[in-house]
Design a protein around this motif. Sequence first.
Motif, short mmCIF file in Angstrom:
data_model
loop_
_atom_site.label_atom_id
_atom_site.label_comp_id
_atom_site.label_asym_id
_atom_site.label_seq_id
_atom_site.Cartn_x
_atom_site.Cartn_y
_atom_site.Cartn_z
N GLN A 1 -6.24 2.50 -10.66
CA GLN A 1 -7.53 3.32 -9.81
C GLN A 1 -9.05 3.63 -9.29
O GLN A 1 -9.69 3.95 -8.66
CB GLN A 1 -8.51 3.21 -11.77
CG GLN A 1 -7.86 3.71 -12.73
CD GLN A 1 -9.07 3.50 -13.45
OE1 GLN A 1 -9.95 2.85 -14.31
NE2 GLN A 1 -8.99 4.41 -14.80
N TYR A 2 -8.38 2.81 -7.81
CA TYR A 2 -8.49 2.71 -6.89
C TYR A 2 -8.92 3.84 -5.74
O TYR A 2 -9.35 3.55 -5.06
CB TYR A 2 -8.94 0.86 -6.23
CG TYR A 2 -7.45 0.68 -5.60
CD1 TYR A 2 -7.39 1.59 -4.58
CD2 TYR A 2 -6.17 0.05 -6.20
CE1 TYR A 2 -6.11 1.35 -3.58
CE2 TYR A 2 -5.25 0.18 -5.69
CZ TYR A 2 -5.01 0.86 -4.39
OH TYR A 2 -3.49 0.77 -3.50
N TRP A 3 -7.46 4.74 -6.53
CA TRP A 3 -7.03 5.51 -5.29
C TRP A 3 -8.43 6.60 -5.50
O TRP A 3 -8.04 7.57 -5.17
CB TRP A 3 -5.92 5.87 -5.62
CG TRP A 3 -4.83 4.71 -5.42
CD1 TRP A 3 -4.26 3.92 -6.28
CD2 TRP A 3 -4.21 5.48 -3.90
NE1 TRP A 3 -2.91 3.55 -4.98
CE2 TRP A 3 -3.07 3.58 -4.21
CE3 TRP A 3 -4.37 5.89 -2.66
CZ2 TRP A 3 -2.76 3.83 -2.52
CZ3 TRP A 3 -3.59 5.38 -1.95
CH2 TRP A 3 -3.05 4.83 -1.35
N LYS A 4 -8.99 7.15 -6.66
CA LYS A 4 -9.68 7.34 -7.39
C LYS A 4 -11.24 7.51 -6.15
O LYS A 4 -11.94 8.63 -5.68
CB LYS A 4 -10.12 7.62 -8.18
CG LYS A 4 -9.53 7.96 -9.10
CD LYS A 4 -10.01 8.33 -11.05
CE LYS A 4 -10.20 7.25 -11.52
NZ LYS A 4 -10.64 7.51 -12.63
N GLU A 5 -11.39 6.57 -5.21
CA GLU A 5 -12.27 6.30 -4.37
C GLU A 5 -12.07 7.34 -3.07
O GLU A 5 -10.93 7.26 -2.42
CB GLU A 5 -12.80 5.13 -3.52
CG GLU A 5 -12.54 3.96 -5.17
CD GLU A 5 -12.73 2.37 -4.75
OE1 GLU A 5 -13.18 2.65 -2.93
OE2 GLU A 5 -12.95 2.20 -5.18
N TRP B 1 1.05 -1.28 -0.10
CA TRP B 1 0.43 0.06 0.23
C TRP B 1 0.60 1.15 -0.14
O TRP B 1 0.58 2.34 -0.95
CB TRP B 1 -0.79 -0.22 1.10
CG TRP B 1 -1.86 1.29 1.32
CD1 TRP B 1 -3.79 1.15 0.67
CD2 TRP B 1 -1.54 2.31 2.00
NE1 TRP B 1 -3.89 2.35 1.13
CE2 TRP B 1 -2.95 3.17 1.81
CE3 TRP B 1 -0.51 2.80 2.36
CZ2 TRP B 1 -2.76 4.70 2.07
CZ3 TRP B 1 -1.02 4.04 3.16
CH2 TRP B 1 -2.14 4.87 3.83
N TYR C 1 -9.31 6.29 -0.16
CA TYR C 1 -7.70 6.13 -0.55
C TYR C 1 -7.63 7.33 -1.14
O TYR C 1 -6.65 7.59 -0.85
CB TYR C 1 -7.88 5.33 -1.98
CG TYR C 1 -7.98 3.51 -0.77
CD1 TYR C 1 -7.21 2.64 -0.62
CD2 TYR C 1 -9.44 3.21 -1.25
CE1 TYR C 1 -7.32 1.48 0.00
CE2 TYR C 1 -9.69 1.88 -1.21
CZ TYR C 1 -8.28 1.26 -0.35
OH TYR C 1 -9.04 -0.61 0.19
N TYR D 1 -5.83 -1.32 -13.04
CA TYR D 1 -6.11 -1.94 -10.73
C TYR D 1 -5.60 -0.43 -9.85
O TYR D 1 -6.90 0.10 -8.64
CB TYR D 1 -4.89 -2.77 -11.03
CG TYR D 1 -4.42 -2.85 -9.47
CD1 TYR D 1 -5.15 -3.73 -8.46
CD2 TYR D 1 -3.07 -2.25 -8.41
CE1 TYR D 1 -5.26 -3.67 -7.14
CE2 TYR D 1 -3.00 -2.89 -7.85
CZ TYR D 1 -3.81 -3.10 -6.54
OH TYR D 1 -3.81 -3.31 -5.38
#
Length: 248
Positions: free
Chosen positions: A58-62, A20, A65, A56
Motif C-alpha cells: 500500500q505504500y505505492w499509494k503515496e 523495487w 511512488y 505492505y
Amino acid sequence: MAKMYGKAAIESEEQQKRRWQIELEFVQCLSNPNYLNFLAQRGYFKDPSFINYLKYLQYWKEPDYAKYLMYPMCLYFLDLLQYEHFRREIVNNQCCKFIDDQAILQWQHYTRKRIKLINSVQENAAAAAVAQQQQQQQQPNQQQQQQQQQQSNGGSIMAPNEASTVTGTEAANPQQQANLQNGDSSCSTQASQQPQQQQQQQQQLTQRESTQAQTQGSTVSQQQQTQQQQQQQINGLAPSGTIKLELN
C-alpha cells in the motif's frame, strides 16, 4: 513468489532496486481482473503471508511512488484486495468477467469524460476572469460618475471610514445627542416666539406714531387759531370781548 515475499534479510542497493522493480511490476499487474482470478484460483489469497504482503504494497499509494505507475487502476484493486469478501468472490469467473467489462468501459469513456471536465473548468475560469476584469473597469467609471454628481449637487459624500467614525461617536455620546435635541427644541421655541415679539413691537410703534400725529395736529390747530385772532385784531375785526380785555 511465496519465497520472495517471505524472505527478510539485509539487501544491497542493487537488490533493493531489483525488488523495487519487481514490486512495481506486480502492483501494476493487479489492474487486470483476469490475473486476480488466476491468483485466487491457486489459493494465494488464502495465504496469511501473501495477505500481509498486499498490506505492505500500500505504500505505492503515496505520491512519491504513485507517479511511476502507468496503470493507476491497480491501486483501486489493491484496496479491494484488503477485504476478505472481495478475495473470496474474485474466484468466480462471472465476477471476474463483469469487472473486466466495467474496466474496459471505463477506459473507453474516461478520456472523453476527462476532456469535457477540463474544458468546463477552463471555460468557467475564463468567464470568471472576464467578469473580474469588467468589474475592475466599471469601478473607476462609477467613481467618476459619483464625483460628477457630487460636484453638480454641491454636496459632499462621506467616505465609509468617516461614516463609521460618525456613527461611532454618535453611539458613544448619547448625552450629547440629548443636549443637542434639547438645544434644537429651545431654538424652535425661540423661533416661534420671535414673530410674536415682532408683532408687539410693531403695534407699539403704530400707537406711538398715532399719538404723535394727534399731538402734532392739535398744536397745528392751536397755532392756526392764534394766527387768525391776531389777524382779526389787526384788521379791526376782533370781537368786543377781546378789545375790552386788551383795554383793561
